[in-house]
Design a protein around this motif. Structure first.
Motif, short mmCIF file in Angstrom:
data_model
loop_
_atom_site.label_atom_id
_atom_site.label_comp_id
_atom_site.label_asym_id
_atom_site.label_seq_id
_atom_site.Cartn_x
_atom_site.Cartn_y
_atom_site.Cartn_z
N GLY A 14 0.82 -1.21 0.00
CA GLY A 14 0.00 0.00 0.00
C GLY A 14 0.85 1.26 0.00
N ILE A 15 0.19 2.38 0.29
CA ILE A 15 0.91 3.67 0.25
C ILE A 15 1.07 4.31 1.63
CG2 ILE A 15 0.21 4.15 -2.11
CD1 ILE A 15 -1.90 6.10 -0.91
N ARG A 16 0.57 3.64 2.67
CA ARG A 16 0.60 4.24 4.01
C ARG A 16 1.76 3.77 4.88
NH1 ARG A 16 -4.99 4.74 2.95
NH2 ARG A 16 -5.74 6.77 3.62
N GLY A 17 2.84 3.28 4.26
CA GLY A 17 4.04 2.95 5.02
C GLY A 17 4.11 1.53 5.57
N GLU A 68 6.82 3.58 13.64
CA GLU A 68 6.52 4.92 14.14
C GLU A 68 7.27 5.96 13.31
OE1 GLU A 68 7.29 5.19 18.32
OE2 GLU A 68 5.71 3.75 18.81
N GLY A 69 6.57 7.00 12.90
CA GLY A 69 7.18 8.10 12.16
C GLY A 69 7.39 7.84 10.68
N MET A 70 6.98 6.67 10.20
CA MET A 70 7.13 6.34 8.78
C MET A 70 5.74 6.00 8.24
SD MET A 70 10.55 4.01 8.72
CE MET A 70 12.05 4.52 9.49
N ASP A 71 5.04 7.04 7.80
CA ASP A 71 3.63 6.83 7.46
C ASP A 71 3.32 6.89 5.97
OD1 ASP A 71 4.09 9.50 7.14
OD2 ASP A 71 2.53 10.16 8.52
N ASN A 72 4.34 6.78 5.11
CA ASN A 72 4.04 6.69 3.68
C ASN A 72 5.06 5.81 2.98
OD1 ASN A 72 6.19 8.28 2.30
ND2 ASN A 72 5.34 9.97 3.51
N ILE A 73 4.71 5.38 1.80
CA ILE A 73 5.53 4.42 1.04
C ILE A 73 6.94 4.93 0.78
CG2 ILE A 73 4.69 5.21 -1.21
CD1 ILE A 73 4.83 2.24 -2.11
N ASN A 74 7.09 6.25 0.57
CA ASN A 74 8.41 6.81 0.27
C ASN A 74 9.40 6.63 1.42
OD1 ASN A 74 7.52 7.63 -2.26
ND2 ASN A 74 6.73 9.56 -1.41
N MET A 75 8.89 6.59 2.65
CA MET A 75 9.76 6.46 3.82
C MET A 75 10.21 5.02 4.05
SD MET A 75 7.78 9.07 6.33
CE MET A 75 9.11 9.71 7.32
#
Length: 171
Positions: A14-17, A68-75
């Motif tokens: 998904g895209i939410r990390g 924690e602190g990584m809430d999207n796919i890019n991270m």
């Protein structure tokens, strides 16, 4: 510092990390619990990034985690094909019951028959669901030894020596 693998990040989800993790530990509930800290190693990287598990859920044969602190796919994309590890300090014996061992304690042990014949050294452990199977590198070929009471007679992890009963057709 000595590191032990507990999972492999095979992909993002998904895209939410979320990351898709293939577990390599017998203690999934403890290792992947919300709030637990793990060392995340990016592919081909020797230095870990410490992450804290924010959420966990099962999806098919995988564990889906967010940190924690990584809430999207890019991270989380850089961690794809990386490893999740713990230190030796994080491996407590209270997780083990009687006659249970950590994989790292078994891998590298010499396997000998009850008669004293050297069979080989444990190189890997396969989890089959019913019981673990030890992959043993012998002098001429590889053997597969099931970790069952009828076969494994004595385990001494301090001396790195395991005594087995060799049944007909085992080797």
């Amino acid at each position: 510092m000595e590191w032990f693998n507990v999972g492999r990040i095979v992909n993002t989800h998904g895209i939410r990390g979320e990351v898709r993790v293939l577990s390599t530990t017998d203690f999934e509930e403890e290792r992947f619990a919300v709030g637990n800290r793990l060392a995340a190693f990016k592919k081909d990287d020797k230095k870990p990034t410490w992450v804290t598990i924010e959420s966990v859920r099962r999806h098919k044969n995988f564990i889906l985690l967010t940190f924690e602190g990584m809430d999207n796919i890019n991270m989380v994309e850089p961690f794809k094909e990386g490893l999740l590890k713990v230190t030796k300090d994080q491996m407590t014996d209270d997780l083990l019951q009687e006659n249970e061992f950590f994989f790292h304690e078994i891998i590298g042990c010499e396997i000998v028959s009850e008669e004293g014949e050297k069979i080989g050294v444990v190189s890997d452990i396969l989890q089959t669901g019913a019981n673990d199977v030890w992959v043993v590198k012998g002098a001429k070929k590889e053997h597969y030894i099931p970790y069952i009471e009828d076969i494994v007679k004595e385990i001494n992890v301090d001396d790195k020596r395991i005594v087995i009963h060799v049944m007909d057709g085992l080797l």
